[in-house]
Design an enzyme around this catalytic site. Structure first.
Site, mmCIF file in Angstrom:
data_model
loop_
_atom_site.group_PDB
_atom_site.id
_atom_site.type_symbol
_atom_site.label_atom_id
_atom_site.label_comp_id
_atom_site.label_asym_id
_atom_site.label_seq_id
_atom_site.Cartn_x
_atom_site.Cartn_y
_atom_site.Cartn_z
ATOM 1 N N ASP A 118 36.692 43.921 41.931
ATOM 2 C CA ASP A 118 37.087 42.827 42.808
ATOM 3 C C ASP A 118 38.574 42.568 42.542
ATOM 4 O O ASP A 118 39.133 43.071 41.562
ATOM 5 C CB ASP A 118 36.235 41.595 42.477
ATOM 6 C CG ASP A 118 36.601 40.383 43.311
ATOM 7 O OD1 ASP A 118 36.948 40.548 44.491
ATOM 8 O OD2 ASP A 118 36.550 39.268 42.772
ATOM 9 N N ASP A 129 40.539 39.074 43.595
ATOM 10 C CA ASP A 129 40.769 37.665 43.259
ATOM 11 C C ASP A 129 39.816 37.212 42.161
ATOM 12 O O ASP A 129 38.599 37.345 42.286
ATOM 13 C CB ASP A 129 40.566 36.792 44.497
ATOM 14 C CG ASP A 129 41.632 37.037 45.550
ATOM 15 O OD1 ASP A 129 42.704 36.430 45.454
ATOM 16 O OD2 ASP A 129 41.395 37.865 46.457
#
Length: 219
Positions: free
Chosen positions: A10, A12
């Site tokens: 991922d 953020d």
């Protein structure tokens, strides 16, 4: 089961510490239009694609702008914040490089493509990932599994042969629903819900502890 053959990150909350920036920018934007977040707005938007969160602010929160206008307004402000100072999480770049020495890497992010490309270029990680995907490029955002299924497919692997590195509730749910081995890196200010954290096969509190050996032991 076969061993882990690739790792999907991922963005953020894992590589850049931007959940607070997103919240600050979107709350200010909503306030400028005379509205306020609904009680569950912040949690709902974590993991949503650009089309999903802009529609939520437009239609549910009621800022009086179309979803496309909301997206353009907010993304422009986020891009400027990144240009001013990129909030890299300590140890993130080293963790990506360390795992990249052993595994092919992909990125599966809820950020828009324009922000993904800017972050990776600024962080010096543009060459680190074989595949980069935004949830705006698949049908549904997290917690739906779409972006993780697409990442595994583009890597040429079964989802079960991949590990996901996630921080948010919706991200953890998305990776687990897709069938990836799940690594949780909980964010202190925005911790995942207990039921989402329970989906992780590994929980690490510091990216320095994210090594190829611990990833390999997931399968």
């Amino acid at each position: 089961m076969s061993g882990i053959a690739a790792v999907v990150f991922d963005l953020d909350g894992v590589i850049i510490d931007t959940e607070g920036v997103w919240e600050e920018v979107r709350r200010a934007y909503v306030a400028e239009h005379g509205r306020a977040f609904l009680p569950d707005t912040q949690q709902r938007m974590m993991g949503m694609s650009t089309g999903e969160w802009s529609r939520h602010l437009s239609e549910d929160v009621g800022v009086g702008r179309t979803p496309r206008e909301v997206a353009d307004d907010v993304l422009g402000r986020m891009a400027q914040r990144y240009a001013d100072a990129l909030p890299l999480i300590p140890g993130a770049v080293a963790a990506v490089r360390r795992l990249g020495e052993r595994f092919p890497l992909a990125l599966a992010s809820s950020s828009a493509r324009i922000l993904i490309d800017q972050v990776l270029a600024t962080a010096g990680l543009a060459d680190a990932f074989q595949v980069t995907l935004s949830t705006e490029e698949v049908e549904r955002g997290k917690p739906a599994p779409d972006v993780y299924l697409a990442a595994a497919r583009r890597l040429g692997l079964a989802p079960g042969d991949c590990a996901a590195v996630e921080d948010s509730s919706n991200g953890l749910r998305a990776a687990a629903a897709a069938g990836l081995a799940v690594v949780a890196v909980p964010h202190g200010e925005y911790p995942p819900a207990p039921d989402a954290l329970a989906l992780a096969g590994l929980v690490v509190d510091d990216l320095d502890d994210l090594t190829a050996d611990v990833i390999a032991k997931l399968r």
